[in-house]
Design a protein around this motif. Structure first.
Motif, PDB file in Angstrom:
ATOM      1  N   LEU A   1       0.698  -1.238   0.058  1.00 38.65           N
ATOM      2  CA  LEU A   1       0.026  -0.042  -0.146  1.00 38.65           C
ATOM      3  C   LEU A   1       0.830   1.208  -0.041  1.00 38.65           C
ATOM      4  CD1 LEU A   1      -2.559  -1.208   2.675  1.00 38.65           C
ATOM      5  CD2 LEU A   1      -2.937  -0.973   0.194  1.00 38.65           C
TER       6      LEU A   1
ATOM      7  N   ASN B   1      -2.498   5.732  -0.698  1.00 38.16           N
ATOM      8  CA  ASN B   1      -3.569   4.681  -0.432  1.00 38.16           C
ATOM      9  C   ASN B   1      -3.973   5.039   1.002  1.00 38.16           C
ATOM     10  OD1 ASN B   1      -1.860   2.073  -2.297  1.00 38.16           O
ATOM     11  ND2 ASN B   1      -3.515   3.580  -2.927  1.00 38.16           N
ATOM     12  N   ILE B   2      -3.184   5.022   1.971  1.00 40.55           N
ATOM     13  CA  ILE B   2      -3.517   5.138   3.124  1.00 40.55           C
ATOM     14  C   ILE B   2      -3.903   6.404   3.808  1.00 40.55           C
ATOM     15  CG2 ILE B   2      -2.517   4.873   5.560  1.00 40.55           C
ATOM     16  CD1 ILE B   2      -0.394   2.686   4.418  1.00 40.55           C
TER      17      ILE B   2
ATOM     18  N   ASN C   1      -7.439   7.001   2.335  1.00 41.77           N
ATOM     19  CA  ASN C   1      -8.385   6.517   3.394  1.00 41.77           C
ATOM     20  C   ASN C   1      -8.795   7.018   4.796  1.00 41.77           C
ATOM     21  OD1 ASN C   1      -8.864   3.346   4.774  1.00 41.77           O
ATOM     22  ND2 ASN C   1     -10.303   4.216   2.725  1.00 41.77           N
TER      23      ASN C   1
ATOM     24  N   ALA D   1      -4.880  -5.061   8.602  1.00 42.30           N
ATOM     25  CA  ALA D   1      -4.846  -3.886   8.111  1.00 42.30           C
ATOM     26  C   ALA D   1      -5.644  -2.380   8.590  1.00 42.30           C
ATOM     27  CB  ALA D   1      -5.786  -3.928   6.549  1.00 42.30           C
TER      28      ALA D   1
ATOM     29  N   THR E   1      -3.899   0.903  10.381  1.00 42.69           N
ATOM     30  CA  THR E   1      -4.564   2.145   9.780  1.00 42.69           C
ATOM     31  C   THR E   1      -5.411   2.872  10.645  1.00 42.69           C
ATOM     32  OG1 THR E   1      -6.143   1.201   8.408  1.00 42.69           O
ATOM     33  CG2 THR E   1      -4.005   1.637   7.214  1.00 42.69           C
TER      34      THR E   1
ATOM     35  N   THR F   1      -7.965  -5.599   2.895  1.00 44.16           N
ATOM     36  CA  THR F   1      -6.573  -5.243   2.951  1.00 44.16           C
ATOM     37  C   THR F   1      -6.306  -4.256   1.686  1.00 44.16           C
ATOM     38  OG1 THR F   1      -6.333  -6.932   4.467  1.00 44.16           O
ATOM     39  CG2 THR F   1      -4.447  -6.122   3.247  1.00 44.16           C
TER      40      THR F   1
ATOM     41  N   SER G   1      -6.933  -0.618   1.668  1.00 40.03           N
ATOM     42  CA  SER G   1      -6.398   0.297   2.652  1.00 40.03           C
ATOM     43  C   SER G   1      -7.066   0.697   4.075  1.00 40.03           C
ATOM     44  CB  SER G   1      -5.957   1.656   2.068  1.00 40.03           C
ATOM     45  OG  SER G   1      -5.310   1.518   1.025  1.00 40.03           O
TER      46      SER G   1
ATOM     47  N   ASN H   1      -7.584   4.977  -2.561  1.00 41.87           N
ATOM     48  CA  ASN H   1      -7.070   4.004  -1.382  1.00 41.87           C
ATOM     49  C   ASN H   1      -7.062   2.384  -1.980  1.00 41.87           C
ATOM     50  OD1 ASN H   1     -10.085   3.858  -2.031  1.00 41.87           O
ATOM     51  ND2 ASN H   1     -10.306   2.482  -0.461  1.00 41.87           N
TER      52      ASN H   1
ATOM     53  N   PHE I   1      -4.979  -0.673  -3.851  1.00 42.96           N
ATOM     54  CA  PHE I   1      -3.808  -0.627  -4.255  1.00 42.96           C
ATOM     55  C   PHE I   1      -3.432  -1.150  -5.595  1.00 42.96           C
ATOM     56  CE2 PHE I   1      -5.039  -4.925  -4.815  1.00 42.96           C
ATOM     57  CZ  PHE I   1      -3.896  -5.874  -4.925  1.00 42.96           C
TER      58      PHE I   1
END
Length: 907
Positions: A574, A578-579, A582, A607, A611, A704, A707, A756, A758
């Motif tokens: 990720l 992405n993270i 989110n 995941a 996060t 996952t 994200s 978000n 991948f």
């Protein structure tokens, strides 16, 4: 120079001990070169009545004539100050099996024994306690301890000296007053206070006798382990003549000396809690459990099952050492689905039976937080809605908010205590300077939910590396695949964590482990001053100084692994974008405020744990308390009350355990309870309603690869399915096979897209999870469902043959493959012409998912589950029942007809 340092230590400790003790040495004249004529070194074997005093006393008698290398338990070896001295004398740290057992501990224990044997032959001298721990009663009990017996057998070149210390049972450094080894530094400090109260020179003295003796003619060099230990016990427990009290033998006399000249009052010795020492009514334990435990003990001890009785003690009667007990604990945890078994409470056969039958629950010590300051934690902050700060990467966002908030409290756990942003910022920078020197693109991190885990993750990212979060719960096959796929060369972990990690096979990563405690000791004053200086600077300056300023939002931020839904785990990289995208969506779904307090329980390899409950509070700016075990409901309910948690999130299984264990008072401050990972059962809502928090539960849906959050219900709105998509997420429902867009209200395959999501798996041979529809690329979630008129997603099932158990994805196909591979060695008659076995599962929102094995041959659930364990599956993967059929049904295409199996036998 070394001789000078040795002389200093000898003079120092003689002086320190002389204020309270008078030490008499006997038998030193027997230790002549003529008497110690074997070519190897000398193995000193003392009894162990106390911490600190008796090892120092023995050393003072033989040093510098015999420089010794002690074998010392790890937790003591690594204590401040003690560690410096132990390194100087080249001591050997050994794992502490009193708090748990795992493959790493067993390997380290074996390595230490081998080193002792090798170096004894070379001429080194060692001091090793045959009992392996300080004595718990007046009687020196060696029980089934095996290390010394093995060393004596395998190093016949070694000279042996027996050492007996008398007069210390009743010392404040013995277990006589609190029933366990007293803490070293607080006890030393108390001793110093007593000496000062006595004007130093007038302190009442305790007489100590340290006797050295060469092995007599009847010393059992070639005896069995149990015979060898019994001989030593008889020798150590001879009468000492120090008191006239009745019953002083066998064992040491209880010698009580006043602490001051101002009072003749003697300290009260400890009496064991009756509740802990009570015997069990064996008749209340099911016969099958009694028989199973006895058979397992018979296998471990190689005794006849008929000779094993419930009243027998593992050490004195059965000769079982800590490794043997650890093996029995591993069996009980696996077979009877028990989470934690305290090795110190596994004392007798009957106790083991009671634990297995869940009649007896092992005691736990209440949690303590290092340096906890409740006023500091509960200090009011201005209430304001939160957002994720500016920054293209996660470290940049963290450095920005930590610079802005400075002295505001942000996180805590039982080990790290309470930290401010300033504290955490410096730790991250200091650790990043070390991590950037590590080899490889990926740096493994194997830690539970904790301040250390999050600091290490942020430091790894700041160092320009990619954290690879290691899941230690899913079995050796998973770990092997992770190592082979990523080529990770270093895995950061902690002795504190691994010391209590039970019944886990870590062979795949053992040679790659680096402990944070060891890393911390490498930091020099210069390193710390540099980190302190950098922590005062801006985010961009810090990032440039460390050399990670080339990282962009599209670079990898983490490598997570799925649980192996298709035989092998899939690597999910990720990016920072992405993270962060989110996390930036999260405050638009739910209201988070600066005065919220998050109780974070999910491990960072999950995941959601990485996060939402890991990074989010640190980046958003509200306090978070990390607790490492999401399955310990009673403790987490207590923590919720103690730390006044307003936010909680986790899989329904974990949340149910927490809510069941508490009362409305425990959750008085709870505002939001977010659940995901598996469908929330009605029971969860009933439990939340019972504590007066029915509207607090918010169900979401995530993966996952996304994200992970895709949808969530909104607070104050009707709970429908798994809620509506986040602002930056798009969902589409298509035909599962043709991918044609269908009416969104009709069940189909759910597709997702957004910043978000991948870009693809790490596995080179993995098929693409994406499909192009209407000119856009979409991620295939593998879930079936539909979207209602208000945009709520309703999940109806899984497309592939896997089930979720405990939040983990379990592949039914991989179970079949493993059993087929093992069929030949198990003697199962597998047909070449038709299928002989099939695996199905039955999922029920209100019950635990059950796995069923259908066969056309006879076998048992015990044999099948043992086979799965041997094949590397985790403890989650267990067959509930084996159903033997005349034949496995097949479809016209020749494939197994799973639907018929489910409809006919599992309906």
């Amino acid at each position: 120079m070394r001789k000078l340092i040795e002389y200093f230590f000898i003079v120092f400790f003689r002086l320190i001990l002389s204020f309270r003790y008078r030490i008499r040495f006997k038998g030193l004249d027997k230790l002549s070169k003529e008497a110690l004529k074997k070519p190897g070194g000398v193995l000193f074997l003392p009894n162990h009545p106390s911490v600190f005093v008796d090892p120092i006393s023995v050393a003072l008698g033989i040093w510098p004539r015999f420089p010794i290398r002690p074998m010392i338990v790890e937790y003591f070896y690594y204590q401040p100050i003690v560690h410096v001295l132990m390194k100087f004398v080249r001591a050997l740290p050994v794992p502490n099996f009193d708090v748990g057992s795992n493959s790493l501990k067993r390997k380290k224990s074996e390595e230490v024994v081998q080193e002792v044997i090798k170096d004894l032959k070379k001429g080194d001298n060692f001091l090793i306690y045959p009992a392996g721990r300080t004595k718990q009663t007046a009687f020196e009990a060696i029980g089934g301890a095996s290390a010394v017996h093995r060393i004596v057998q395998e190093a016949p070149e070694a000279n042996i000296v027996l050492v007996r210390t008398k007069g210390l049972w009743g010392s404040m450094f013995s277990r006589a007053f609190i029933g366990k080894a007293p803490p070293l530094f607080p006890t030393l400090l108390q001793g110093v206070k007593y000496v000062l109260m006595n004007l130093i020179f007038f302190t009442p003295r305790r007489e100590i006798i340290v006797e050295f003796e060469l092995p007599p003619a009847d010393f059992p060099y070639k005896a069995s382990r149990l015979e060898f230990n019994r001989w030593l016990e008889r020798w150590y427990n001879k009468p000492d003549g120090l008191t006239t009290q009745v019953g002083a033998y066998p064992g040491d006399s209880l010698v009580l000396i006043p602490y001051t000249i101002w009072s003749k009052k003697l300290p009260e010795p400890w009496k064991q809690d009756k509740e802990l020492s009570k015997e069990f009514d064996i008749e209340k334990i099911p016969v099958e459990i009694q028989e199973k435990i006895i058979l397992e003990i018979a296998k471990i001890t190689e005794m006849k099952a008929g000779d094993i009785k419930p009243e027998m003690a593992f050490d004195t009667d059965l000769g079982m050492d800590s490794l043997d007990v650890a093996e029995l604990i591993s069996f009980i945890q696996d077979y009877y689905d028990l989470k934690s078994v305290n090795p110190l409470e596994m004392t007798t056969v009957g106790r083991a039976m009671a634990i297995a039958a869940k009649i007896y629950v092992c005691q736990e010590e209440p949690p303590q937080v290092v340096g906890a300051d409740s006023k500091k934690w509960f200090k009011k902050v201005p209430r304001e809605k939160l957002r994720i700060p500016e920054g293209q990467t996660i470290p940049e966002a963290f450095l920005n908010i930590s610079k802005e908030k400075g002295s505001r409290v942000i996180c805590a756990d039982e080990r790290a205590g309470i930290l401010t942003y300033k504290d955490l910022r410096m730790r991250v920078i200091l650790l990043a300077e070390y991590i950037k020197t590590l080899p490889g693109e990926y740096v493994g991190i194997m830690l539970p939910a904790s301040v250390a885990a999050m600091a290490t993750i942020l430091a790894t990212q700041l160092a320009g590396k990619v954290p690879l979060l290691v899941n230690w719960t899913v079995g050796p096959r998973h770990l092997d695949a992770v190592v082979n796929l990523s080529n990770v060369q270093v895995v950061l972990s902690s002795w504190t964590f691994l010391d209590r990690l039970e019944n886990v096979d870590l062979h795949a990563v053992e040679d790659r482990l680096v402990m944070l405690e060891d890393v911390r000791r490498k930091f020099s004053l210069k390193d710390k001053l540099k980190a302190l200086f950098l922590s005062k600077l801006s985010a961009k300056t810090v990032i440039k100084s460390i050399g990670s300023d080339k990282r962009t939002k599209d670079d990898k931020a983490v490598l997570l692994f799925t649980s192996g839904t298709e035989n092998l785990p899939k690597g999910v990289p990720l990016t920072h974008n992405n993270i962060l995208s989110n996390l930036r969506d999260a405050p638009t779904v739910l209201d988070f405020y600066s005065d919220d307090i998050f109780l974070s329980i999910l491990p960072p390899f999950h995941a959601f744990g990485f996060t939402a409950s890991g990074l989010f509070p640190l980046l958003a700016g509200f306090k978070v308390f990390y607790s490492p075990d999401p399955t310990d409901g009673s403790k987490l309910a207590r923590l919720s009350k103690e730390w006044k948690a307003t936010l909680l999130c986790g899989a329904p299984t974990f949340l149910k355990g927490i809510l069941k264990s508490g009362t409305p008072e425990h959750f008085e401050s709870l505002r939001i309870c977010v659940t995901g990972a598996e469908k929330a059962p009605p029971e969860l809502f009933r439990l939340s309603e019972k504590i007066g928090k029915r509207d607090a539960v918010v169900e979401g849906y995530g993966i996952t690869e996304c994200s992970p959050i895709l949808t969530a219900n909104r607070m104050g709105e009707e709970h429908v399915g798994v809620g509506r998509p986040l602002d930056s997420v798009e969902l589409l429902v298509v035909h599962p096979e043709t991918y044609e867009v269908i009416d969104q209200a009709t069940q189909g395959l759910i597709l997702a897209r957004g910043p978000n999501v991948f870009s693809g798996y790490l596995n080179p041979a993995q098929a693409s999870p994406f499909v192009e529809v209407q000119g856009k690329q979409w991620y295939k979630t593998g879930d079936l469902g539909h979207i209602d008129a208000k945009g709520n997603l309703i999940i109806s099932g899984r497309q592939k043959r896997f089930v979720k158990i405990g939040g983990e994805m379990i592949s039914l196909a991989s179970i079949e493959d493993a059993l087929l591979e093992a069929a030949h060695t198990k003697g199962w008659p597998i047909s070449d012409e038709k299928p002989s076995l099939a695996v199905c599962a039955k999922e029920d929102p209100s019950l635990k998912t059950k796995i069923y094995l259908f066969t056309d041959f006879e076998t048992t659930t015990d044999e099948v589950n043992q086979t799965l364990k041997e094949k590397g599956f985790s403890n989650l993967v267990k067959v509930s029942e084996v159903k033997v059929l005349p034949e496995i049904p097949i479809m016209g295409s020749g494939k197994i007809y799973y639907r018929e199996l489910e409809n006919k036998y599992l309906a």
